[in-house]
Design a protein around this motif. Structure first.
Motif, PDB file in Angstrom:
ATOM      1  N   TYR A 115     -21.063  -6.376   6.296  1.00 44.05           N
ATOM      2  CA  TYR A 115     -19.890  -6.887   7.003  1.00 44.05           C
ATOM      3  C   TYR A 115     -20.130  -7.210   8.475  1.00 44.05           C
ATOM      4  CZ  TYR A 115     -17.654  -4.892   2.872  1.00 44.05           C
ATOM      5  OH  TYR A 115     -17.311  -4.584   1.584  1.00 44.05           O
ATOM      6  N   VAL A 148     -12.300  -3.629  10.915  1.00 45.29           N
ATOM      7  CA  VAL A 148     -11.796  -4.136   9.634  1.00 45.29           C
ATOM      8  C   VAL A 148     -10.779  -5.252   9.859  1.00 45.29           C
ATOM      9  CG1 VAL A 148     -10.496  -3.556   7.553  1.00 45.29           C
ATOM     10  CG2 VAL A 148     -12.220  -1.969   8.412  1.00 45.29           C
ATOM     11  N   PHE A 149      -9.847  -5.039  10.779  1.00 52.12           N
ATOM     12  CA  PHE A 149      -8.825  -6.064  11.029  1.00 52.12           C
ATOM     13  C   PHE A 149      -9.426  -7.289  11.717  1.00 52.12           C
ATOM     14  CE2 PHE A 149      -5.887  -2.508  10.319  1.00 52.12           C
ATOM     15  CZ  PHE A 149      -4.955  -3.133   9.501  1.00 52.12           C
ATOM     16  N   ASN A 193     -10.512  -7.767   6.944  1.00 55.91           N
ATOM     17  CA  ASN A 193     -10.886  -6.902   5.814  1.00 55.91           C
ATOM     18  C   ASN A 193     -12.204  -7.332   5.170  1.00 55.91           C
ATOM     19  OD1 ASN A 193     -10.582  -4.707   4.068  1.00 55.91           O
ATOM     20  ND2 ASN A 193      -9.564  -5.959   2.515  1.00 55.91           N
ATOM     21  N   TYR A 221     -11.452   1.430  -2.244  1.00 55.65           N
ATOM     22  CA  TYR A 221     -10.446   0.980  -1.275  1.00 55.65           C
ATOM     23  C   TYR A 221     -10.490  -0.542  -1.183  1.00 55.65           C
ATOM     24  CZ  TYR A 221      -9.962   5.807   0.374  1.00 55.65           C
ATOM     25  OH  TYR A 221      -9.732   7.157   0.459  1.00 55.65           O
ATOM     26  N   ASP A 222      -9.421  -1.191  -1.631  1.00 57.41           N
ATOM     27  CA  ASP A 222      -9.371  -2.644  -1.507  1.00 57.41           C
ATOM     28  C   ASP A 222      -9.321  -3.067  -0.048  1.00 57.41           C
ATOM     29  OD1 ASP A 222      -9.418  -3.040  -4.256  1.00 57.41           O
ATOM     30  OD2 ASP A 222      -7.231  -2.875  -4.426  1.00 57.41           O
ATOM     31  N   HIS A 223      -8.566  -2.332   0.758  1.00 58.11           N
ATOM     32  CA  HIS A 223      -8.523  -2.600   2.197  1.00 58.11           C
ATOM     33  C   HIS A 223      -9.299  -1.493   2.891  1.00 58.11           C
ATOM     34  CE1 HIS A 223      -7.232  -3.834   6.145  1.00 58.11           C
ATOM     35  NE2 HIS A 223      -6.509  -4.819   5.640  1.00 58.11           N
ATOM     36  N   LYS A 224     -10.421  -1.856   3.520  1.00 55.07           N
ATOM     37  CA  LYS A 224     -11.340  -0.859   4.071  1.00 55.07           C
ATOM     38  C   LYS A 224     -10.737  -0.076   5.241  1.00 55.07           C
ATOM     39  CE  LYS A 224     -14.239  -2.294   1.062  1.00 55.07           C
ATOM     40  NZ  LYS A 224     -14.351  -1.548  -0.208  1.00 55.07           N
ATOM     41  N   ALA A 225      -9.658  -0.588   5.825  1.00 52.83           N
ATOM     42  CA  ALA A 225      -9.009   0.160   6.913  1.00 52.83           C
ATOM     43  C   ALA A 225      -8.523   1.511   6.412  1.00 52.83           C
ATOM     44  CB  ALA A 225      -7.848  -0.645   7.489  1.00 52.83           C
TER      45      ALA A 225
END
Length: 550
Positions: free
Chosen positions: A305, A437-438, A442, A511-515
């Motif tokens: 990422y 992440v944001f 994501n 976790y679909d959203h890594k945050a």
């Protein structure tokens, strides 16, 4: 009165370079171990991130569990120099063994490293303390340990660069073998300095209140081994997520019961300080669970990422020192996995893939992909492992100055309060990653490497607030006859936290959203800090009772 004596014993400098090379080998191995396990294109094991995280967490958990046994055997039976030599040789063989193919070679090699570290790590620090036991050097003990700690971080800083050069240019096996060579250099330097610490190698006489060695093995270590084996073999369904996690947790139970019995059987005078230490041990598990994700979750973020593309003008010089990893969309692939978390292969042995592009390209805009046959030059992922030791070297003097300044003004926090603030700062480091992440939507886009650098910088401050303070608290509060055992309790807490780091990191793909992944870590750290806050008055009273200071 003037004097010509050295400020430090000569043995310090031999131990400094021995430890530097030992840590060089250890952190070189750690820098690439997770990457080696998940690599399916360039000679790695082709494991899933979930399975690799579990193995990584189990390994670093046991690495911090064996010093209890190694220190005990050195104290009572082997002596420090022999224990250090045995440990160093076992670790060197283990590192070189990782260069060999096959699961058996890997498991056996990891076992040798775990056992070797148990003999080496606690005893070289103890031997250093023995050099400063005479009145001539006693006043310089803290400074001596600071110098020694710099050796640790110097080795840890250099190691990823060597790992990157060797694995990019020659392959994984050469990098692992280099860790073994570094360890052997450390042993050689240690032997060369033998005469300078011969007199400090004194076995501790067994006091009347000391538990016999065989009794410790019989009521603590043997039950732990049996419980661990039973947890692996007999417990169905992977209660805690995997066989290794089940085995570790069940194996840790007899040890935790033993520490509980120390408190239950303690005298009225010793009960409160032992209770305080056990409370701290329970809380700092959370810190190590977050901190040790640098080798798993943060390495995943760096690998997939983070924008690692090299500026065009820097590619040549960086490539010369092994900083560059080349990615070609026509060569690299994302593997598919079977039920045993092994990369699937076809009849010809080629890896079956879910996507026909390099993992790094998955969240890179199509227009930024390299032309087929023309590789993209990237900063090697393991180089991010150099950031933490770099900041330790850079920030340690600043943190020491900060506390000295507060002390002069009468505002220095108590030792338990420093640990609390260390956990708060650790929580802040996870919020930096939430920002990453944001900022990357994501993971849909590459995030700046500065997010990772910032997170490492913040958590290093948390480490400097917490880790040295925990060791200091153990030395302050432990009843003299139980100091070694309570130091073993600190290592046990570290070990459990390390294992938990692998458990948490293995949930990355869930976790679909890594945050949310990083927010869970943040919540855990804040809850741990709040737990210390609730105990703060009680902890201060106990420290005050036993040291006269808070």
């Amino acid at each position: 009165m003037s004097t010509t004596k050295s400020k430090h014993p000569k043995g310090l400098y031999y131990l400094f370079f021995s430890e530097m090379w030992e840590r060089f080998g250890f952190y070189l191995m750690l820098a690439i171990f997770f990457l080696y396990m998940i690599d399916a294109q360039n000679g790695g094991l082709g494991l899933s991130k979930e399975n690799a995280s579990d193995i990584f967490g189990t390994f670093i958990a046991f690495v911090y569990l064996t010093p209890f046994v190694g220190g005990l055997l050195a104290d009572r039976v082997l002596g420090y120099r022999l224990a250090i030599s045995i440990g160093g040789i076992l670790m060197a063989i283990g590192y070189i063994g990782l260069a060999l193919p096959g699961d058996l070679a890997m498991v056996a090699s990891l076992g040798l490293i775990i056992i070797g570290n148990g003999f080496f790590k606690p005893n070289i620090s103890t031997l250093l303390g023995g050099l400063y036991s005479t009145p001539e050097y006693q006043d310089q003990k803290d400074t001596g340990y600071n110098i020694f700690y710099m050796g640790i971080n110097l080795g840890a800083f250099i190691a990823p660069f060597v790992a990157s050069y060797l694995r990019n240019n020659y392959g994984w096996g050469y990098a692992f073998a280099a860790a073994g060579v570094g360890m052997l250099l450390g042993v050689l330097i240690f032997w060369l300095g033998n005469k300078h610490y011969k007199e400090a190698d004194v076995r501790k006489p067994v006091a009347a209140n000391d538990m016999p060695l065989m009794r410790i093995f019989g009521i603590v270590i043997l039950p732990a081994v049996i419980a661990g084996v039973l947890g692996w073999v007999l417990i169905p369904g992977d209660i805690f997520g995997s066989n290794s996690t089940d085995a570790f947790i069940f194996g840790a139970i007899p040890i935790m019961v033993f520490y509980g019995s120390l408190w239950a059987k303690a005298s009225a005078e010793d009960k409160r300080p032992i209770a305080a230490l056990l409370s701290i041990f329970a809380v700092v598990i959370v810190f190590w669970a977050i901190f040790k994700q640098n080798g798993t979750a943060l390495t995943t973020w760096a690998e997939y990422y983070t924008d690692r593309e090299m500026a065009e003008g820097l590619t040549g010089p960086a490539g010369a020192i092994g900083m560059v990893q080349n990615v070609d969309q026509s060569l690299a692939t994302v593997p598919d996995y079977d039920q045993n978390f092994r990369a699937r292969t076809d009849a010809e042995g080629k890896v079956i893939t879910k996507e026909g592009v390099a993992p790094y390209l998955n969240n890179l805009p199509k227009q930024d992909w390299p032309q087929e046959g023309k590789p993209l030059s990237l900063i090697s992922t393991e180089l991010f492992q150099s950031i933490n030791p770099f900041f330790v070297i850079l920030l340690t003097p600043l943190v020491v100055w900060f506390f000295t300044m507060l002390r002069r003004r009468g505002k220095e926090p108590s030792t338990p309060a420093k640990i609390m603030w260390g956990l708060v700062i650790t929580a802040m480091s996870t919020l930096v990653m939430v920002g990453a992440v944001f900022a990357s939507m994501n993971g849909a886009e590459k995030s700046s490497a500065l997010w990772l650098v910032g997170s490492y910088a913040v958590i290093t401050i948390g480490e400097l607030f917490l880790s040295p303070m925990g060791l200091s608290l153990v030395s302050k509060l432990s009843p003299p006859r139980l100091t070694a055992l309570m130091m073993g309790g600190w290592f046990l807490a570290t070990s459990i936290g390390n294992k938990l780091s692998g458990v948490l990191a293995s949930m990355w793909d869930k976790y679909d959203h890594k945050a949310y992944f990083f927010l869970v870590n943040c919540a855990g750290s804040l809850l741990a800090a709040f737990a210390i806050f609730l105990m703060l008055k009680w902890l201060r009273q106990i420290v005050q009772e036993h040291t006269g200071k808070s």
